[in-house]
Design an enzyme around this catalytic site. Structure first.
Site, PDB file in Angstrom:
ATOM      1  N   ASP A 400       0.868  -1.176   0.000  1.00 50.55           N
ATOM      2  CA  ASP A 400       0.000   0.000   0.000  1.00 50.55           C
ATOM      3  C   ASP A 400       0.907   1.229   0.000  1.00 50.55           C
ATOM      4  OD1 ASP A 400      -1.703   2.102   0.558  1.00 50.55           O
ATOM      5  OD2 ASP A 400      -2.795   1.085   2.154  1.00 50.55           O
ATOM      6  N   HIS A 401       0.920   1.951  -1.138  1.00 55.90           N
ATOM      7  CA  HIS A 401       1.861   3.059  -1.285  1.00 55.90           C
ATOM      8  C   HIS A 401       1.552   4.224  -0.335  1.00 55.90           C
ATOM      9  CE1 HIS A 401       5.180   4.996  -3.023  1.00 55.90           C
ATOM     10  NE2 HIS A 401       5.038   4.596  -4.274  1.00 55.90           N
ATOM     11  N   ARG A 402       0.361   4.239   0.254  1.00 55.50           N
ATOM     12  CA  ARG A 402       0.044   5.288   1.217  1.00 55.50           C
ATOM     13  C   ARG A 402       0.881   5.147   2.483  1.00 55.50           C
ATOM     14  NH1 ARG A 402      -6.328   4.258   1.545  1.00 55.50           N
ATOM     15  NH2 ARG A 402      -5.408   2.210   1.958  1.00 55.50           N
TER      16      ARG A 402
END
Length: 428
Positions: A400-402
């Site tokens: 999850d790039h967040r």
């Protein structure tokens, strides 16, 4: 005074339940804590228990029907009490289904000492039924399994779940030799053969969604779209891991582990060094977990379920092996307790045993990553002495790039590579 029986939330994520089987008929006497029905939640089959005493006067839901949490499903009252108003308020009752000819045997729920009761998972009878009811668990053992203190200590040390052990002591009590026998005889988990579907002969058959399949659809629709996901793939050398595994097998069944057990231990150890990956995305904050709880995806006939190995970084590989086999077996039988499939901080999905070389897995929110394990395969590599055949394994991490940047994910995989390719680091 009449007692209303509601569809209860029998798991933390349950929104509705399917009433699988009534365990009490209309007119049966009911005591506080008696099991009334088996209910399929989004994860397992649980028992709905009575919270009052009297007669089961009305069953308002038929078997195999689904009702939302909080809806009235039955009424317990005195034999001469008027319940017409309660029935009218609940709407037209569903026709009662005839009792099933056969069902998975369940362990009787113990009557609690306090009025408040909790739902208990359905437990299949292990081995031949005793000729007389076995007494309940010893004090200090949760009241579930009758066993000696030594047996409980040995089971804890070996990661063995006593609920699946047949006792040979007095009154069915589990003793030392039962634990030692179970530890050496527990078979390795094997892929469950696919269920054969019988066609009706029509052009098509509509199959109602099970509760677990509904949950899978809802959870994963929340994942791949809203979550900005990227993927990191790496290939690890398993040569030393397989050599260590072979050496452990020579030491006896107590040290029997699979490559998957070694991977779980390595992932857990790596997560303890990279808390940014052992995390949950909570919208306005990122929760970094200080304990490592590994979810291990298990395929069942009804869909995927993820039992959890708690504090996996603190457990020996032999403990992880025994616990994984036990959890996987009970997951396929729909007998997991809620605490056994909730609370994961990171998930592993292994399709290597099905011959899948590599794949990408979907993140299970609110986790921030998941690791997909492919099959091992032979690779010819160049060495200083010429060429050699090595056993390699492909892994792909969905991030999850967040919460996880590329460099963070890459650093985690570097640590994981070092641990898997030098597995003695997992022992010390």
């Amino acid at each position: 005074m009449a007692t209303k029986v509601f569809m209860e939330a029998l798991s933390p994520t349950m929104e509705e339940g399917r009433l699988v089987k009534w365990l009490k008929n209309e007119g049966d006497a009911v005591k506080n804590g008696d099991s009334l029905a088996e209910v399929e939640t989004d994860k397992a089959i649980m028992e709905l228990v009575a919270r009052g005493e009297g007669i089961l006067r009305k069953r308002l839901v038929a078997e195999n029907e689904t009702r939302p949490v909080g809806q009235l499903v039955g009424i317990i009252a005195a034999a001469d009490e008027n319940i017409d108003a309660l029935i009218a308020g609940a709407g037209a009752p569903a026709p009662a289904a005839a009792p099933a000819a056969s069902a998975v045997p369940t362990a009787p729920a113990a009557a609690p000492s306090a009025p408040a009761t909790t739902a208990t998972p359905v437990v299949a009878a292990a081995g031949p039924a005793p000729t007389s009811p076995a007494p309940q668990g010893d004090a200090g053992n949760g009241g579930h399994v009758r066993s000696s203190p030594l047996a409980r200590r040995l089971a804890s040390e070996r990661g063995l779940n006593l609920s699946g052990v047949q006792g040979s002591g007095p009154g069915g009590r589990i003793i030392k030799r039962d634990v030692e026998s179970a530890a050496t005889q527990t078979p390795a988990a094997a892929p469950t053969p696919a269920k054969v579907r019988v066609s009706s002969g029509a052009d098509f058959d509509d199959v109602p969604l099970t509760q677990i399949r509904k949950t899978i659809a809802k959870r994963l629709s929340e994942s791949i779209g809203p979550i900005p996901t990227f993927y990191l793939t790496a290939e690890f050398d398993l040569s030393r891991a397989t050599e260590m595994r072979a050496a452990m097998l020579e030491m006896g069944d107590a040290f029997k582990v699979s490559v998957n057990d070694i991977v779980i231990k390595a992932v857990a150890t790596a997560l303890s060094q990279h808390p940014e990956v052992n995390a949950h995305w909570l919208g306005d904050k990122i929760r970094l977990h200080n304990r490592v709880h590994i979810g291990v995806a298990v395929a069942t006939d009804d869909g995927l379920i993820v039992p959890v190995i708690t504090d996996a970084d603190q457990k020996r590989m032999s403990e992880i092996s025994a616990e994984t086999r036990s959890l996987a077996k009970r997951a396929r039988e729909r007998k997991l307790a809620p605490e056994e499939y909730t609370g994961a901080t990171f998930t592993i999905s292994n399709l290597g045993m099905f011959g899948i070389d590599h794949f990408t897995a979907i993140i299970n929110p609110p986790e921030v990553a998941i690791l997909a394990i492919g099959a091992s395969h032979d690779v010819v590599v160049s060495t200083k002495d010429g060429f050699a055949v090595k056993q390699h394994m492909s892994v792909t991490m969905s991030c999850d790039h967040r919460a996880v940047d590329g460099a963070v994910g890459a650093a985690f995989l570097q640590t994981l590579r070092r641990l898997i390719e030098n597995p003695l680091m997992l022992v010390f």
